[in-house]
Design an enzyme around this catalytic site. Structure first.
Site, PDB file in Angstrom:
ATOM      1  N   LYS A  35      52.883 -55.907 -83.170  1.00  0.00           N
ATOM      2  CA  LYS A  35      53.148 -54.987 -82.267  1.00  0.00           C
ATOM      3  C   LYS A  35      51.899 -54.254 -81.901  1.00  0.00           C
ATOM      4  O   LYS A  35      50.566 -54.347 -82.035  1.00  0.00           O
ATOM      5  CB  LYS A  35      54.073 -54.050 -82.889  1.00  0.00           C
ATOM      6  CG  LYS A  35      53.165 -53.184 -84.071  1.00  0.00           C
ATOM      7  CD  LYS A  35      54.401 -52.434 -85.084  1.00  0.00           C
ATOM      8  CE  LYS A  35      53.747 -51.869 -85.952  1.00  0.00           C
ATOM      9  NZ  LYS A  35      54.619 -50.695 -86.663  1.00  0.00           N
ATOM     10  N   TYR A 255      30.745 -31.454 -69.395  1.00  0.00           N
ATOM     11  CA  TYR A 255      31.846 -30.517 -69.015  1.00  0.00           C
ATOM     12  C   TYR A 255      31.699 -29.315 -69.973  1.00  0.00           C
ATOM     13  O   TYR A 255      31.500 -29.403 -70.931  1.00  0.00           O
ATOM     14  CB  TYR A 255      33.311 -30.961 -69.042  1.00  0.00           C
ATOM     15  CG  TYR A 255      33.532 -31.876 -67.834  1.00  0.00           C
ATOM     16  CD1 TYR A 255      33.876 -31.263 -66.480  1.00  0.00           C
ATOM     17  CD2 TYR A 255      33.901 -33.235 -68.096  1.00  0.00           C
ATOM     18  CE1 TYR A 255      34.070 -32.043 -65.427  1.00  0.00           C
ATOM     19  CE2 TYR A 255      33.855 -34.294 -66.938  1.00  0.00           C
ATOM     20  CZ  TYR A 255      34.196 -33.689 -65.606  1.00  0.00           C
ATOM     21  OH  TYR A 255      34.481 -34.428 -64.514  1.00  0.00           O
ATOM     22  N   MET A 303      36.417 -38.514 -69.589  1.00  0.00           N
ATOM     23  CA  MET A 303      37.492 -39.281 -69.349  1.00  0.00           C
ATOM     24  C   MET A 303      36.960 -40.832 -69.378  1.00  0.00           C
ATOM     25  O   MET A 303      37.628 -41.532 -69.840  1.00  0.00           O
ATOM     26  CB  MET A 303      38.311 -39.037 -68.398  1.00  0.00           C
ATOM     27  CG  MET A 303      39.513 -39.894 -68.088  1.00  0.00           C
ATOM     28  SD  MET A 303      40.740 -39.616 -66.668  1.00  0.00           S
ATOM     29  CE  MET A 303      41.457 -38.157 -67.114  1.00  0.00           C
TER      30      MET A 303
END
Length: 361
Positions: A35, A255, A303
Site C-alpha cells: 500500500k 524565507y 517547497m
C-alpha cells in the site's frame, strides 16, 4: 531525469523476503503489504517483483485497480473496509475485500456478481472489524448471498511490539472466531493476524498467511527489530548541488530570514523541498552528507529546495551528490526521531514528483 531521486535496491528487497521466509519456516504464505506506493518505494509498479507472490495486499480499492491494470493476475486483497461506491471497481477488477460492515455486506450481496471476502475480526484495534462474539451471526448473514465467497478471516494486532499481555488477549479472542470458521467453513483459505511486529514477536500468530510491511523494505518495525532478523534497507534518497555561491557575513538565507550568516559562507542550493517530502521542521537544525562530510542545513526549507553550508568542504562543485539518507551516514530512523515521527511516515510521504530509480546491483 531530475537531480533528486530515490534509489530502490531490488536485490535488497528480495533478500528481505528470503530472510522472512527463513524466519517463518515452511507452510506459511507471504502476502506483502504494498500500500501507499509500497511505502513510497514504488515497488508496487514492478510486475516482475509482484508476480513472485500469489497474493498481495493494498489499503484502497484504487490501489488494487492500479495493480490489476499493471498486469498482475493473481489475488489482490484490500485490507481496509471499502465504501459502497467502490463495489463496481471491486467486481470489475476481481479484488478480494476485507469487510466488517453490515451495510457494505448487504450492498455487496445484492449486487449479484461473484466476489471473495475476508471477514475482519475486531479484537482490540478499535478501528474496524466485527466483535468475535458476532462471528456466527455474521457468517449466517454472509451466507444469505450466493455470490459472496468467504475466502479468509483476519484481525489486526495493535501492540505486538510493546504489550505481550494485550496481544495474547487479542489472539485468544481471534482464536474463538477462527475455530468457528474452521468447523463451519470448508472453503476458507486464508487465516492471518501477523504484520511485521507480530511476525518477529509472536510465533503463534502466524497461522497460514502473514502480512509483512515495513520489514520487507528493510527497516525496523519497532526498536530492536533488527536484532531479530537480518534485513537490508532498500532505498536511498539523493540529490545534487545545482548552485554554489559565496556570500558575505550578515547575509540572510531563505524565507523569513531565519538564518543570518556569521561569516563569509559558501552556500549550496539543493533541489528537494517540503513538497517532495523533505520536512520543513529540519530547517536550521539538521544536515546532509556531501563529499564525506555532514553539512548543516541553513535557512527554512523551501517547497522545492533548501540550502546547506558547505564552507568547511575542501572541495565542492555544482553537480556533487547530496545524501539525504543512505542508511549508513544518515538513516531514516535518525530523521524520523528528529521529526518526532516514525520511519514509516518518512518513507511513505516522499512525493510522487521524486523519480524512483530501480537498481539490481
Amino acid at each position: 531525469m531530475r537531480a533528486t531521486v530515490m534509489e530502490i535496491d531490488l536485490n535488497a528487497f528480495k533478500y528481505n523476503i528470503n530472510s522472512i521466509k527463513q524466519k517463518i519456516g515452511n507452510g506459511i504464505e507471504i502476502m506483502p503489504i504494498i500500500k501507499a506506493n509500497a511505502y513510497g518505494t514504488y515497488i508496487n509498479t514492478r510486475l516482475d517483483i509482484l508476480k513472485e507472490f500469489n497474493i498481495v495486499a493494498v489499503a484502497t480499492v484504487d490501489e488494487g485497480v492500479s495493480i490489476r491494470k499493471l498486469g498482475y493476475t493473481k489475488d489482490i486483497f484490500i485490507l481496509n473496509q471499502p465504501y459502497v461506491t467502490e463495489i463496481d471497481d471491486i467486481m470489475e477488477n476481481n479484488l478480494i475485500v476485507g469487510i466488517s460492515s453490515n451495510n457494505f455486506l448487504k450492498t455487496l450481496g445484492n449486487d449479484g456478481r461473484k466476489v471473495k471476502i475476508h471477514i475482519e475480526i475486531g479484537t482490540g484495534m478499535g478501528r474496524t472489524g466485527i466483535r468475535p462474539s458476532r462471528i456466527e451471526e455474521y457468517v449466517k448473514e454472509v451466507r444469505q448471498y450466493n455470490n459472496i465467497i468467504i475466502d479468509g478471516i483476519y484481525t489486526h494486532l495493535s501492540s505486538p511490539d510493546i504489550d505481550k499481555e494485550y496481544t495474547n488477549k487479542q489472539l485468544a479472542s481471534f482464536e474463538k472466531a477462527v475455530n468457528y470458521c474452521k468447523e463451519n467453513l470448508s472453503q476458507i483459505r486464508y487465516i492471518h493476524a501477523s504484520a511485521s511486529n507480530a511476525i518477529l514477536n509472536f510465533n503463534e500468530a502466524k497461522y497460514n498467511l502473514i502480512r509483512p510491511g515495513i520489514i520487507i523494505y528493510g527497516y525496523e518495525s519497532s526498536k530492536g527489530a533488527l536484532e531479530k532478523i537480518h534485513l537490508k534497507p532498500v532505498c536511498k534518497l539523493k540529490s545534487k548541488i545545482i548552485l554554489l555561491k559565496t556570500v558575505k557575513e550578515g547575509t540572510s538565507i531563505g524565507y523569513g530570514r531565519s538564518y543570518i550568516t556569521k561569516r563569509e559562507t559558501k552556500v549550496a542550493t539543493i533541489p528537494i523541498g517540503y513538497a517532495d517530502g523533505f520536512r520543513r521542521c529540519l530547517s536550521n537544525d539538521w544536515y546532509v552528507y556531501i563529499n564525506g562530510s555532514k553539512c548543516p542545513i541553513i535557512g527554512n526549507i523551501c517547497m522545492d529546495s533548501f540550502m546547506a553550508d558547505v564552507t568547511e568542504l575542501q572541495k565542492v562543485n555544482e553537480g556533487d551528490e547530496v545524501i539525504i539518507w543512505d542508511n549508513e551516514n544518515i538513516t531514516i530512523e535518525e530523521i524520523a526521531q528528529k521529526c518526532d515521527t516514525i520511519n514509516y511516515e518518512i518513507m511513505s510521504t516522499i512525493s510522487s514528483r521524486v523519480p524512483r530509480c530501480f537498481v539490481k546491483d
